[in-house]
Design a protein around this motif. Sequence first.
Motif: not given
Lengths: 487, 487
Positions: A1-4, A80, B198-201, B439
Amino acid sequence: MKSDPSGAWHRREGLALLTDLYELTMMAGYWETGRADQPVSFNYFFRDLPPHAGFAVSAGLESFLDYCEHLRFSESDIAYLRRQGLFHEAFLDYLVQFRPRFTVQAAPEGSLVYPHEPVVQVDGTLFETQLIESALLNMINYQTLIATKAARVRLATDGEPVMEFGLRRAHGPDGAVSGSRAAYIGGCTSTSNVLAGKVHDVPVAGTHAHSWVMSYQSELEAFRDFARIYPEKCILLVDTYDTVRSGVPNAITVFREMHDAGNPVRPAIRLDSGDLAKLSKIAHKMMVAAGFEDPLIVASNDLDEDLIADLKRQGAKINAWGVGTHLITAYDAPALNGVYKLVAVLENETWLPKMKVSSNIEKATEPARKSVVRYFDADGRPVGDMLYLAEESPVLEGPVHGRNRLHPHRTAHFENAARGEHLLQVVFRDGVRTRPAESVHVIRSRAQDQMDALAEEFKRLRNPEIYRVHLSDGLGKLKDRMLGESA
Amino acid sequence: MKSDPSGAWHRREGLALLTDLYELTMMAGYWETGRADQPVSFNYFFRDLPPHAGFAVSAGLESFLDYCEHLRFSESDIAYLRRQGLFHEAFLDYLVQFRPRFTVQAAPEGSLVYPHEPVVQVDGTLFETQLIESALLNMINYQTLIATKAARVRLATDGEPVMEFGLRRAHGPDGAVSGSRAAYIGGCTSTSNVLAGKVHDVPVAGTHAHSWVMSYQSELEAFRDFARIYPEKCILLVDTYDTVRSGVPNAITVFREMHDAGNPVRPAIRLDSGDLAKLSKIAHKMMVAAGFEDPLIVASNDLDEDLIADLKRQGAKINAWGVGTHLITAYDAPALNGVYKLVAVLENETWLPKMKVSSNIEKATEPARKSVVRYFDADGRPVGDMLYLAEESPVLEGPVHGRNRLHPHRTAHFENAARGEHLLQVVFRDGVRTRPAESVHVIRSRAQDQMDALAEEFKRLRNPEIYRVHLSDGLGKLKDRMLGESA
């Protein structure tokens, strides 16, 4: 999972995913069961005004329309969603292709609006009308809440200027920016938030902080420098040390120096602590004694409409008001409970009305696609609103008869109605905006004009008169029948 | 004046102008009087915890650091400021050239933090430290408020899952997205807000709405379709018509069909109205009688920590909780009163401590640049925090002696301290981030670990024990002297 984890999401992301997950799971369900393109109609309305309010000021429509205009699922949105493992590829393809085709009717921003009447009506497919629910509620609930709070604050000041100072306590950057905009629409005169000024053209204003004074050895020097740099916008904060013994005398000295130097500005001070009623009277007396007949005295410090009304009752010599936390968060009730409900389904080219019935009749929704007519008396004062079936032709002149909303078997009247005006306008048709965005000044003027036209009894800060919202004969009969069928 | 009423400002604008106008007018004043480059130090702290809270969960630092990293005045920012007619061209040139050079120390996000201790300490020029004040307060006040509220909700559920459902009542899109992030940090298990996912997982979760059921002729068919489409994530909302007579029996039918079809998922229902204590017990009994020993029963409907605690006291058979409005707005007190105060000025290469003295000694700020040490007993439980002068070498082992914060002439001790840890870390040095973003999962684990380590008496929902924050001998003596000089 990509975390931003970055805080800068807003610079990269569209808002298509600003929706509750269940909207997407239901949409996928509608799609899978072949009902995604079913035409339906939804109404946005609220059941309760904010505490003690006699009206609400609608706001947030422009944010919502901008969202509608840019509603696309990006590749990264799809990626996503794919990672959630909930959706078929074919449904994700459907999302990629998705473009809004719905139609929005709405009360123009800055309109006064009341419980149980549709403020926004959306006609579209089941798919798209569900998708937009969360974003519509988010934007319109918040901005309407703040515009209404600002209107109440301005009522409390009897029209004296209100400077909005809430940036540091607003709920995030956009809470501040769209909140400042809504506060201006509701009646604030300016904001301290420079970004709201730039983005929404809200006038900006401010003074200086205690830290300015503390950065000098002497309060007098701090005032002198500020007055020299900002002679035209010189509001001196006089309570850093001792308001009566030091702040006001030093301010008077500086205003006298400006006067003697041929720069006769209106002297202006700000009080930010202590007994604002008492200190404002003392400061006013001192300034008048010094020859300044009409000083501007700004007060701030955790003010709200009730404190302001009480200060005025005490005869405080304050003529401009700085309001922050309580305004930008609507502190006493920080959410408007607006909802978005299905009112009709199109079948065989006929709109079939839908109603959510509840054991509590007060919570039953008003069925069917509607138009809303606001009636005015011969003096131009609003007397009440009537909800019509969309297919009815409303009476737009003279007295009007309808049904009681809660008890639709009973008749109801606006006997002093002289003329009627439609409240809802088409602002987005078949996926396209139908008119350019309005400036915030136009919107604010609309709100101010409508408040000016409203009778005093609706503008009381406590126990305002309840504005009447009736049903047309057609809608009343329909509701009565549907309530009977459900019983 | 150019007006840009669009709601899409966030896609085009940086946040350099997310500041109160008076910060800019004071900055121009500092610049004009030759003091813009004066090195100073500011502390962010709050004086009061949210109502009934025994601790706060720090959040918002990542948003703030991202803001710092991208802090530039764009051409359009400058053009906007020029139009205000307040600023010299030479000052505007100075803004164009501006790049952050300041240093930030902060408690890592997810740390438990307490009143009067610096959570963020900023060293930089007078110019830049004033510029960032409003944005720092905006981001950290809001996210800390929501993380703390979420922690209290999670305490009320005794660790049972909490689904955050607040998008439709949050204060604007970013109020929702950064609020969902903060709620997850504080202890929520998931959010309904897909964009926050999506933005912050943040894990996303949801069920379906009443509208799903209403879109079918039969509740049973609605449940069957939902279970078929989402067999693994099937939480059925059972209160659209009649919970006991229709919703629960239909849900049981569907779960039995799934079971018989070889898909033995854990049966899960959601209650969203009515007497949640009573209905949950009845539903639980019905499901157990049907052979489902361990059903998941989710409750929602205007819940907050007090209602949850009361439902648990009544023995409600609820084991997961959906919380919306009250969490995302911190409804009972929707602002954290964090402030940002000057604590030191560098002169001749020496940091001179500064203190804002008030007639109310409780409102006096703690002077000087600081370090903060958190002490733990031999079992690893925190016993209290001590504020040191930055130049002091803190005791990091064994019992520790200092001064009472409010009465710094009195001694104070942490006698059961076994070891100490620095709370503040350098996260931004001379204008550059010193470590990658964390994260949200790491941050959430930190908060959970710190809450787990905290003794029960600090975690009560009412009248929690007050966590002790003392001053070191050096800082206590300094404060005592400065209070004496100001008297």
